[in-house]
Design an enzyme around this catalytic site. Structure first.
Site: not given
Length: 318
Positions: A89, A136, A192
C-alpha cells in the site's frame, strides 16, 4: 480485556470477539478483500470471515507470510476459501497492479476491508515520495478503493446484496496536528511528529469513509462505507514505538496489556461486525467502536475537510 464489558445497544461490547459478533451468519455468497491480512487483526478478520463462508482474498505485502497465514486458516477451517495476493500500500504502482489483477480476474467484490497500516514510524518517504504513514494508511487505501469501486457497485446490483467498505481507523485520530491534516506540509520532515502523523492518517481514514459514503448515497449505489476503531491491541503495529524496544518497559507493557488491551480476537470484532452483521444494513458514513456506534472528533465530522481531503488525495494519486 475485562475492564469494560458492559454491552452497548448492539448487544456487544469491548470484550466481544469476532466469532461472537458473527455467530450464525452465513456469508457464503460473499467475496471480500482484506488488506494487511498476514498478521494481527487483519489475519483474524480474514480467518473469521472465511469461517463464515466468505471467499477471502488476503492482500499482503509479504507473500511468504500471507501463504503461511492462508495455510493456518485452511488448517483450522478446511472448507475455507482463501487466496493471497501481493499488495504494498505504500506503492501506488503496487496498488494499481493489484486492483488490475483482481478486476481482470472476473471476481465479484462484496466487501472491502481497508485494514493494513503502519504506526508511529520514523520520518520516511514512500516509493512515491509521500510521508510513509499518510501514504500507507490513507493514500494507498484511497486509490485501492477507487479502483475497486465500480466492481463493488456492479456486484451489488447483480447480486442484490449491499456492498460494504470498512475502513479501520483509530481513536488516535483525536491526537493529530492542530488543523487535522497538514495539506501543505505532508512531507515536511522538520515539523514531523510520528504520533501526530499517525493520528493525521487515522483522521484521514474517517474523513475518507465519510466523504465516500456521501458520494455513494448521492449516486444511489447500494454500497456503504464506515470507519471503525478496533481498540488498543498489542500487535506488531507497535514495533516502531520507542518504549516497546526497551526490554524492561516492554515486559511491563506486555503485563499491563493483558489486562487493559484487547486481544486479537476482540480487536477484529468491530471490523467483522460492521462487515457482516444485519444490524448494520443501510448504515453508512458512521464511526464504530466496540461494535457500537460512536462519535469521532469535530474534525472527523467536518464535511468540508473531508471534501478537501478527497480532492487532495485525487491529485496525489494521479
Amino acid at each position: 480485556m475485562w475492564l469494560f464489558k458492559k454491552n452497548g445497544p448492539s448487544g456487544f461490547s469491548s470484550s466481544s470477539t469476532a466469532e461472537q459478533v458473527t455467530f450464525g451468519i452465513d456469508a457464503s455468497s460473499l467475496t471480500a478483500i482484506v488488506t494487511g491480512a498476514s498478521s494481527g487483526i487483519g489475519a483474524e478478520t480474514a480467518r473469521v470471515l472465511a469461517v463464515r463462508g466468505v471467499n477471502v482474498i488476503m492482500a499482503v505485502r509479504n507473500m511468504d507470510s500471507g501463504k503461511k497465514m492462508k495455510e493456518e486458516i485452511v488448517k483450522q477451517a478446511p472448507s475455507a476459501k482463501v487466496d493471497a495476493m501481493e499488495l504494498d500500500l505504500s506503492s501506488l504502482a503496487s496498488v494499481r497492479k493489484f486492483a488490475s489483477a483482481f478486476n481482470s480476474s472476473g471476481r465479484r467484490l462484496n466487501l472491502l476491508i481497508n485494514n493494513a497500516g503502519v504506526m508511529a514510524t520514523p520520518f520516511t518517504l514512500s516509493k512515491d515520495n509521500t510521508e510513509l504513514q499518510f501514504a500507507t494508511n490513507h493514500l494507498g487505501h484511497f486509490l485501492l478503493t477507487n479502483l475497486l469501486l465500480e466492481n463493488m457497485k456492479k456486484t451489488a446490483v447483480e447480486s442484490k446484496k449491499e456492498g460494504r467498505i470498512v475502513v479501520v481507523a483509530s481513536e488516535a485520530h483525536r491526537v493529530t496536528y492542530p488543523n487535522g491534516i497538514r495539506f501543505d506540509k505532508i512531507n515536511d520532515k522538520s515539523g514531523y511528529f510520528s504520533y501526530l502523523a499517525y493520528g493525521q492518517s487515522k483522521l484521514a481514514n474517517i474523513l475518507h469513509a465519510n466523504e465516500l459514503s456521501r458520494r455513494l448515497k448521492e449516486e444511489g449505489a447500494n454500497v456503504t462505507a464506515n470507519s471503525v476503531h478496533p481498540g488498543v491491541i498489542a500487535t506488531n503495529l507497535f514495533r516502531h514505538m520507542t518504549l516497546i524496544s526497551v526490554p524492561m518497559l516492554s515486559g511491563i507493557i506486555e503485563a499491563v496489556g493483558k489486562l487493559a488491551f484487547k486481544n486479537v480476537e476482540q480487536g477484529a470484532a468491530t471490523t467483522c461486525y460492521v462487515a457482516l452483521h444485519p444490524q448494520v444494513k443501510g448504515i453508512s458514513g458512521k464511526y464504530f467502536s466496540d461494535c457500537n456506534l460512536s462519535k469521532p472528533t469535530s474534525l472527523g465530522q467536518d464535511a468540508a475537510l473531508g471534501k478537501k481531503l478527497w480532492d487532495f488525495s485525487m491529485e496525489s494519486v494521479k
